[in-house]
Each structure stands twice: as C-alpha cells, then as structure tokens.
Design a protein around this motif. Structure first.
Motif, PDB file in Angstrom:
ATOM      1  N   TRP A  15       0.844  -1.190   0.000  1.00  0.00           N
ATOM      2  CA  TRP A  15       0.000   0.000   0.000  1.00  0.00           C
ATOM      3  C   TRP A  15       0.876   1.235   0.000  1.00  0.00           C
ATOM      4  N   THR A  16       0.332   2.356  -0.447  1.00  0.00           N
ATOM      5  CA  THR A  16       1.010   3.638  -0.275  1.00  0.00           C
ATOM      6  C   THR A  16       0.011   4.639   0.286  1.00  0.00           C
ATOM      7  N   VAL A  17       0.551   5.630   0.978  1.00  0.00           N
ATOM      8  CA  VAL A  17      -0.291   6.675   1.548  1.00  0.00           C
ATOM      9  C   VAL A  17       0.541   7.949   1.667  1.00  0.00           C
ATOM     10  N   GLY A  18      -0.110   9.088   1.486  1.00  0.00           N
ATOM     11  CA  GLY A  18       0.536  10.370   1.709  1.00  0.00           C
ATOM     12  C   GLY A  18      -0.082  11.033   2.926  1.00  0.00           C
ATOM     13  N   HIS A  19       0.758  11.620   3.780  1.00  0.00           N
ATOM     14  CA  HIS A  19       0.184  12.246   4.979  1.00  0.00           C
ATOM     15  C   HIS A  19      -0.504  13.567   4.665  1.00  0.00           C
ATOM     16  N   LEU A  30      -7.155   6.787   8.365  1.00  0.00           N
ATOM     17  CA  LEU A  30      -6.906   6.160   7.057  1.00  0.00           C
ATOM     18  C   LEU A  30      -6.166   4.836   7.229  1.00  0.00           C
ATOM     19  N   LEU A  31      -5.153   4.848   8.091  1.00  0.00           N
ATOM     20  CA  LEU A  31      -4.373   3.617   8.318  1.00  0.00           C
ATOM     21  C   LEU A  31      -5.228   2.539   8.963  1.00  0.00           C
ATOM     22  N   LYS A  32      -6.004   2.916   9.967  1.00  0.00           N
ATOM     23  CA  LYS A  32      -6.859   1.949  10.663  1.00  0.00           C
ATOM     24  C   LYS A  32      -7.951   1.410   9.735  1.00  0.00           C
ATOM     25  N   LYS A  33      -8.551   2.281   8.942  1.00  0.00           N
ATOM     26  CA  LYS A  33      -9.609   1.868   8.014  1.00  0.00           C
ATOM     27  C   LYS A  33      -9.130   0.755   7.093  1.00  0.00           C
ATOM     28  N   HIS A  34      -7.863   0.834   6.686  1.00  0.00           N
ATOM     29  CA  HIS A  34      -7.318  -0.152   5.755  1.00  0.00           C
ATOM     30  C   HIS A  34      -6.409  -1.171   6.440  1.00  0.00           C
ATOM     31  N   GLU A  35      -6.499  -1.200   7.775  1.00  0.00           N
ATOM     32  CA  GLU A  35      -5.821  -2.202   8.599  1.00  0.00           C
ATOM     33  C   GLU A  35      -4.309  -2.271   8.364  1.00  0.00           C
ATOM     34  N   VAL A  40       6.061   2.358   6.500  1.00  0.00           N
ATOM     35  CA  VAL A  40       7.443   2.574   6.075  1.00  0.00           C
ATOM     36  C   VAL A  40       7.519   3.992   5.532  1.00  0.00           C
ATOM     37  N   ASP A  41       8.244   4.827   6.242  1.00  0.00           N
ATOM     38  CA  ASP A  41       8.400   6.232   5.888  1.00  0.00           C
ATOM     39  C   ASP A  41       9.432   6.329   4.770  1.00  0.00           C
ATOM     40  N   ALA A 107       2.297  -0.084   4.438  1.00  0.00           N
ATOM     41  CA  ALA A 107       2.071   1.096   3.604  1.00  0.00           C
ATOM     42  C   ALA A 107       3.351   1.923   3.568  1.00  0.00           C
ATOM     43  N   MET A 108       3.768   2.302   2.361  1.00  0.00           N
ATOM     44  CA  MET A 108       4.887   3.219   2.184  1.00  0.00           C
ATOM     45  C   MET A 108       4.312   4.628   2.219  1.00  0.00           C
ATOM     46  N   MET A 109       4.850   5.480   3.101  1.00  0.00           N
ATOM     47  CA  MET A 109       4.299   6.814   3.301  1.00  0.00           C
ATOM     48  C   MET A 109       5.271   7.900   2.862  1.00  0.00           C
ATOM     49  N   CYS A 110       4.719   8.889   2.163  1.00  0.00           N
ATOM     50  CA  CYS A 110       5.444  10.113   1.860  1.00  0.00           C
ATOM     51  C   CYS A 110       4.530  11.278   2.207  1.00  0.00           C
TER      52      CYS A 110
END
Length: 174
Positions: A15-19, A30-35, A40-41, A107-110
């Motif tokens: 997964w990826t996510v942006g803060h 968002l993180l909890k919703k998608h478990e 990983v920052d 999730a990889m986060m940027c």
C-alpha cells in the motif's frame, strides 16, 4: 550479477499513503480503516511543517496506536541518488515484500496526498510493477478511497517518474 527474484506467496500487496495536510487523527483513521500494521516512511527528509509528521513525533504517535514504523527514506526516498537498479534499493524493496508475505499490511508513506505527484507512484510502485509483477499495489487516496496502482499509473506525472520509467519510453510500453 543476475537479479534474482525471491520466491513468495501469491497475493502479496503493498500500500502507499501520503500524509498530506491531515490532522494526525485523520491520518491514523486512514491507516486503521485499511488495517495497516506497518508504516514505512519513504520521505528522504522526514520532516514536516506539521509537528505530528516530524519523524520523532510520528514514531511515538504511530507506535502508541498499535502500528509499527520503519524509516526507509535514505534508500527509497525521492530525493536520494540510489538507483532503482542498485542492490541496496532492491534489497530494501524486497524487505518490504518479505514483511507483507509474513502477514503485515505495509504502507509506504510520503508527504504528497496524491500519488500522481509523488515518487511513491513514479519510483516505488513503478518498480514493483516492472520487477515484481506478482505484487499488487494499492494507493490510499486522501479521502480514504483506494485505487489500484497499475490502473492509476498512467495518471502519474512525468516529473515524478524515475528516469528508468519515463512515460513515452517505447521499451516500457507506457
């Protein structure tokens, strides 16, 4: 040296996510919703104008809410000079895949909210699509909706594609 692809279970997903400019509560939601169980920052510079996204603060907040944290920005970041063909880059990406094959939802986060404006899509998932085609990639959008990384890739801006993955390259079929 030949690039050896490690064997892993089917149905591996990254997964990826942006803060973005979210409050911590919204981001955690968002993180909890998608478990998501591992963040990983992948920011080259893990700092933010938002205090809760400063690396030191983020580690405490994330871990206190049951999500593990790893920093990968020195190798996987968008401002570094580590080539996607280097053994170091490949080993870090494969370490993420190993975590997912062990059952973690990683999730990889940027910082960018939209993946089309971020190296998460132009470098990291682009690499996975080409080098680890059995891996499913999913972007968590700022509103919490999900998009398939492969289907989304044509929307990624050329400015954030790594040189090896520039759109219009006939060898890549983009």
């Amino acid at each position: 040296m030949e690039n050896v692809v490690p064997k892993r279970e089917k149905n591996v997903e990254v997964w990826t996510v942006g803060h973005s400019n979210h409050s911590f509560e919204k981001f955690l939601g968002l993180l909890k919703k998608h478990e998501i169980s591992m963040l990983v920052d992948v920011r080259s510079k893990p700092f933010s104008r938002f205090p809760h996204f400063q690396r030191v603060n983020l580690i405490k907040l994330i871990r206190s809410n049951g999500i593990d944290y790893r920093f990968g920005g020195s190798v996987l970041g968008g401002l570094g000079n580590v080539k996607v063909t280097s053994a170091l880059f490949v080993s870090k990406m494969d370490a993420i895949l190993e975590m997912t094959s062990e059952g973690l939802r990683v999730a990889m986060m940027c910082s960018e909210g939209k993946p089309c404006e971020c190296h998460r899509a132009g470098k990291l998932t682009a690499w996975l699509h080409r080098e680890r085609p059995d891996v499913k990639t999913t972007h968590i959008m700022p509103d919490g909706s999900l998009v398939d990384g492969r289907e989304y890739e044509p929307k990624v801006l050329n400015a954030v594609f790594w040189p090896e993955f520039i759109k219009g390259d006939p060898q890549l079929g983009l």
